[in-house]
Design a protein around this motif. Structure first.
Motif, PDB file in Angstrom:
ATOM      1  N   CYS A 165       0.852  -1.195   0.000  1.00 19.54           N
ATOM      2  CA  CYS A 165       0.000   0.000   0.000  1.00 19.54           C
ATOM      3  C   CYS A 165       0.886   1.244   0.000  1.00 19.54           C
ATOM      4  CB  CYS A 165      -0.879  -0.019   1.239  1.00 19.54           C
ATOM      5  SG  CYS A 165      -1.721   1.543   1.538  1.00 19.54           S
ATOM      6  N   LYS A 166       0.467   2.271  -0.734  1.00 20.14           N
ATOM      7  CA  LYS A 166       1.307   3.474  -0.869  1.00 20.14           C
ATOM      8  C   LYS A 166       1.087   4.460   0.297  1.00 20.14           C
ATOM      9  CE  LYS A 166       1.994   1.515  -4.809  1.00 20.14           C
ATOM     10  NZ  LYS A 166       1.267   0.277  -4.534  1.00 20.14           N
ATOM     11  N   HIS A 167       0.120   4.197   1.131  1.00 21.83           N
ATOM     12  CA  HIS A 167      -0.188   5.094   2.264  1.00 21.83           C
ATOM     13  C   HIS A 167      -0.263   6.551   1.791  1.00 21.83           C
ATOM     14  CE1 HIS A 167      -0.240   1.927   5.268  1.00 21.83           C
ATOM     15  NE2 HIS A 167       0.703   1.372   4.543  1.00 21.83           N
ATOM     16  N   PRO A 192      -7.696   8.058  -1.633  1.00 24.16           N
ATOM     17  CA  PRO A 192      -9.061   7.863  -2.123  1.00 24.16           C
ATOM     18  C   PRO A 192      -9.826   6.790  -1.363  1.00 24.16           C
ATOM     19  CG  PRO A 192      -7.512   7.954  -3.949  1.00 24.16           C
ATOM     20  CD  PRO A 192      -6.693   7.934  -2.697  1.00 24.16           C
ATOM     21  N   CYS A 193      -9.121   5.759  -0.865  1.00 25.86           N
ATOM     22  CA  CYS A 193      -9.824   4.699  -0.130  1.00 25.86           C
ATOM     23  C   CYS A 193     -10.423   5.265   1.156  1.00 25.86           C
ATOM     24  CB  CYS A 193      -8.876   3.536   0.161  1.00 25.86           C
ATOM     25  SG  CYS A 193      -7.476   3.980   1.199  1.00 25.86           S
ATOM     26  N   ILE A 225      -2.325   4.901   6.508  1.00 26.65           N
ATOM     27  CA  ILE A 225      -3.735   4.557   6.284  1.00 26.65           C
ATOM     28  C   ILE A 225      -4.000   3.150   6.808  1.00 26.65           C
ATOM     29  CG2 ILE A 225      -5.533   4.306   4.522  1.00 26.65           C
ATOM     30  CD1 ILE A 225      -4.523   7.185   4.936  1.00 26.65           C
ATOM     31  N   CYS A 266      -9.236   2.927  -4.943  1.00 20.35           N
ATOM     32  CA  CYS A 266      -7.756   2.883  -4.939  1.00 20.35           C
ATOM     33  C   CYS A 266      -7.228   2.754  -6.362  1.00 20.35           C
ATOM     34  CB  CYS A 266      -7.274   1.708  -4.091  1.00 20.35           C
ATOM     35  SG  CYS A 266      -5.492   1.479  -4.224  1.00 20.35           S
ATOM     36  N   PHE A 287      -4.343   1.978  -7.285  1.00 21.98           N
ATOM     37  CA  PHE A 287      -3.229   1.031  -7.370  1.00 21.98           C
ATOM     38  C   PHE A 287      -3.684  -0.430  -7.206  1.00 21.98           C
ATOM     39  CE2 PHE A 287      -1.698   5.053  -5.710  1.00 21.98           C
ATOM     40  CZ  PHE A 287      -0.699   5.347  -6.624  1.00 21.98           C
ATOM     41  N   VAL A 337      -4.758  -1.961  -4.578  1.00 21.74           N
ATOM     42  CA  VAL A 337      -4.121  -2.513  -3.378  1.00 21.74           C
ATOM     43  C   VAL A 337      -5.094  -3.332  -2.524  1.00 21.74           C
ATOM     44  CG1 VAL A 337      -3.194  -1.823  -1.120  1.00 21.74           C
ATOM     45  CG2 VAL A 337      -2.255  -0.821  -3.194  1.00 21.74           C
ATOM     46  N   ILE A 338      -6.320  -2.838  -2.366  1.00 20.61           N
ATOM     47  CA  ILE A 338      -7.220  -3.461  -1.379  1.00 20.61           C
ATOM     48  C   ILE A 338      -8.011  -4.615  -1.999  1.00 20.61           C
ATOM     49  CG2 ILE A 338      -9.053  -3.025   0.307  1.00 20.61           C
ATOM     50  CD1 ILE A 338      -8.314  -0.140   0.350  1.00 20.61           C
ATOM     51  N   LYS A 384      -5.449  -4.778   3.911  1.00 20.49           N
ATOM     52  CA  LYS A 384      -4.229  -4.329   3.231  1.00 20.49           C
ATOM     53  C   LYS A 384      -3.133  -4.092   4.269  1.00 20.49           C
ATOM     54  CE  LYS A 384      -4.627   0.615   3.539  1.00 20.49           C
ATOM     55  NZ  LYS A 384      -3.380   0.749   4.283  1.00 20.49           N
ATOM     56  N   TYR A 434      -2.657  13.816  -8.036  1.00 25.22           N
ATOM     57  CA  TYR A 434      -2.546  12.870  -6.916  1.00 25.22           C
ATOM     58  C   TYR A 434      -1.639  13.407  -5.824  1.00 25.22           C
ATOM     59  CZ  TYR A 434      -3.573   8.339  -5.015  1.00 25.22           C
ATOM     60  OH  TYR A 434      -4.110   7.346  -4.249  1.00 25.22           O
TER      61      TYR A 434
HETATM   62  S1  SF4 Z   1      -5.200   1.421  -0.420  1.00 19.24           S
HETATM   63 FE1  SF4 Z   1      -4.732   2.532  -2.297  1.00 19.24          FE
HETATM   64  S2  SF4 Z   1      -5.681   4.565  -2.061  1.00 19.24           S
HETATM   65 FE2  SF4 Z   1      -5.604   3.609  -0.028  1.00 19.24          FE
HETATM   66  S3  SF4 Z   1      -3.709   4.378   0.885  1.00 19.24           S
HETATM   67 FE3  SF4 Z   1      -3.209   2.386  -0.086  1.00 19.24          FE
HETATM   68  S4  SF4 Z   1      -2.535   2.889  -2.168  1.00 19.24           S
HETATM   69 FE4  SF4 Z   1      -3.552   4.723  -1.336  1.00 19.24          FE
END
Ligand code: SF4
Ligand code: SF4
Ligand code: SF4
Length: 307
Positions: A130-132, A137-138, A155, A172, A174, A176-177, A188, A251
């Protein structure tokens, strides 16, 4: 740090109420109405991942699973690479990507690559998570407040409040979730919130044998990463650049950012991530205007048809 780990593991591990049905029932009834003290804000922490020194050992992936007690994904080869994990999922919060490049598909289109440089056959390794995101957006999409930005500005999903609606998954950029098929909640990387609260570094960065994953205060990581990019440029790697360390027009900056040597899409990342909420104001305005127009039309019809 090691002795601190031993010290912590020797502490009682549970805050469970004393055994007994009545106390358990009372605990369940009262707990939702108790408001604990909010944690004090701390220095923002994150990851800087230098993909140029990753050897694809997957120790980070295993450490994440071990610490967070996540089940394995089996041993089926994907057929796409020497990788049997494939992707991030509800039970894989860190995934090491193996990207095999042949000269005909290597990126002469890399934004930083000179016209006369000849690309080589090579492996790119990247440990993804996860990019935190700072404006994530999540977090913005979650209707129940299950996703929070914690005191370390990471996050975090509170799975017990998640109702499984999947809004965060759609939001998200990316991918990720993922929602767990077992519990129905989203999961995540937590940036090892539990370890950080105990003064420990996340499991993945702790085990990384090449220091591809750096953990620490975000400002320090950015400085360190920029120096590394300069060093790589001086050593003849002009393609090196940072992904996600600063905000773009579409972003926010990310607290988990990467040093890459090819286009983001080569690593399976969006070249220009876009926060879907930037569209939403227009959508809301159009919806409200449409609704008001429909009500006005209805009123006109009702009054015109009145005998
Ligand atoms: S789940 Fe996606 S949008 Fe949410 S913090 Fe991680 S990378 Fe960002
Ligand atoms: S920070 Fe913790 S939860 Fe996140 S990828 Fe690393 S080990 Fe897994
Ligand atoms: S532990 Fe470090 S070197 Fe090994 S795969 Fe993960 S990031 Fe790469």
């Amino acid at each position: 740090m090691e002795s601190r780990e031993k010290e912590l593991s020797a502490l009682p591990q549970s805050n469970d109420p004393p055994p007994g049905r009545l106390s358990e029932l009372l605990g369940r009834l009262i707990y939702p109405f108790l408001h604990g003290e909010s944690p004090k804000p701390q220095q923002a922490t994150g990851f800087y991942t230098d993909t140029t020194v990753c050897i694809g050992c997957k120790a980070c992936e295993v450490a994440c699973k071990q610490w967070n007690q996540l089940p394995s994904d089996g041993f089926n080869w994907s057929g796409n690479s020497y990788d049997n994990t494939n992707d991030l999922s509800a039970t894989t919060w860190r995934h090491v990507k193996f990207i095999e490049q042949f000269s005909h598909e290597s990126s002469s289109a890399s934004p930083n690559m000179g016209a006369n440089e000849s690309p080589l056959n090579r492996w790119l390794m990247m440990s993804d998570n996860c990019k935190h995101c700072v404006a994530s957006p999540c977090h913005q999409a979650c209707p129940t407040g299950a996703i929070v930005q914690n005191e370390f500005e990471n996050i975090y999903i509170q799975a017990d409040i998640c109702n499984g609606c999947s809004c965060c998954i759609a939001a998200c950029p990316f991918g990720v979730i993922t929602r767990s098929e077992e519990g129905g909640h989203s999961h995540k990387c937590t940036l090892c919130y539990d370890r950080q609260r105990d003064g420990l570094e996340p499991a993945c960065s702790k085990v990384c044998p090449t220091q591809s994953i750096h953990f620490g205060p975000v400002e320090e990581l950015r400085e360190q990463a920029r120096k590394r990019v300069e060093q790589l440029h001086e050593r003849g790697v002009p393609q090196a650049y940072l992904y996600g360390d600063v905000p773009s027009e579409t972003y926010s900056e990310m607290h988990s950012f990467y040093l890459l040597v090819d286009r983001p899409s080569v690593y399976g990342l969006p070249d220009a991530p876009f926060n879907p909420w930037l569209h939403m104001m227009g959508d809301y305005t159009r919806s409200i205007a449409g609704g008001l127009a429909a009500i006005a039309a209805l009123l006109v019809v009702v009054f015109l048809l009145k005998p």
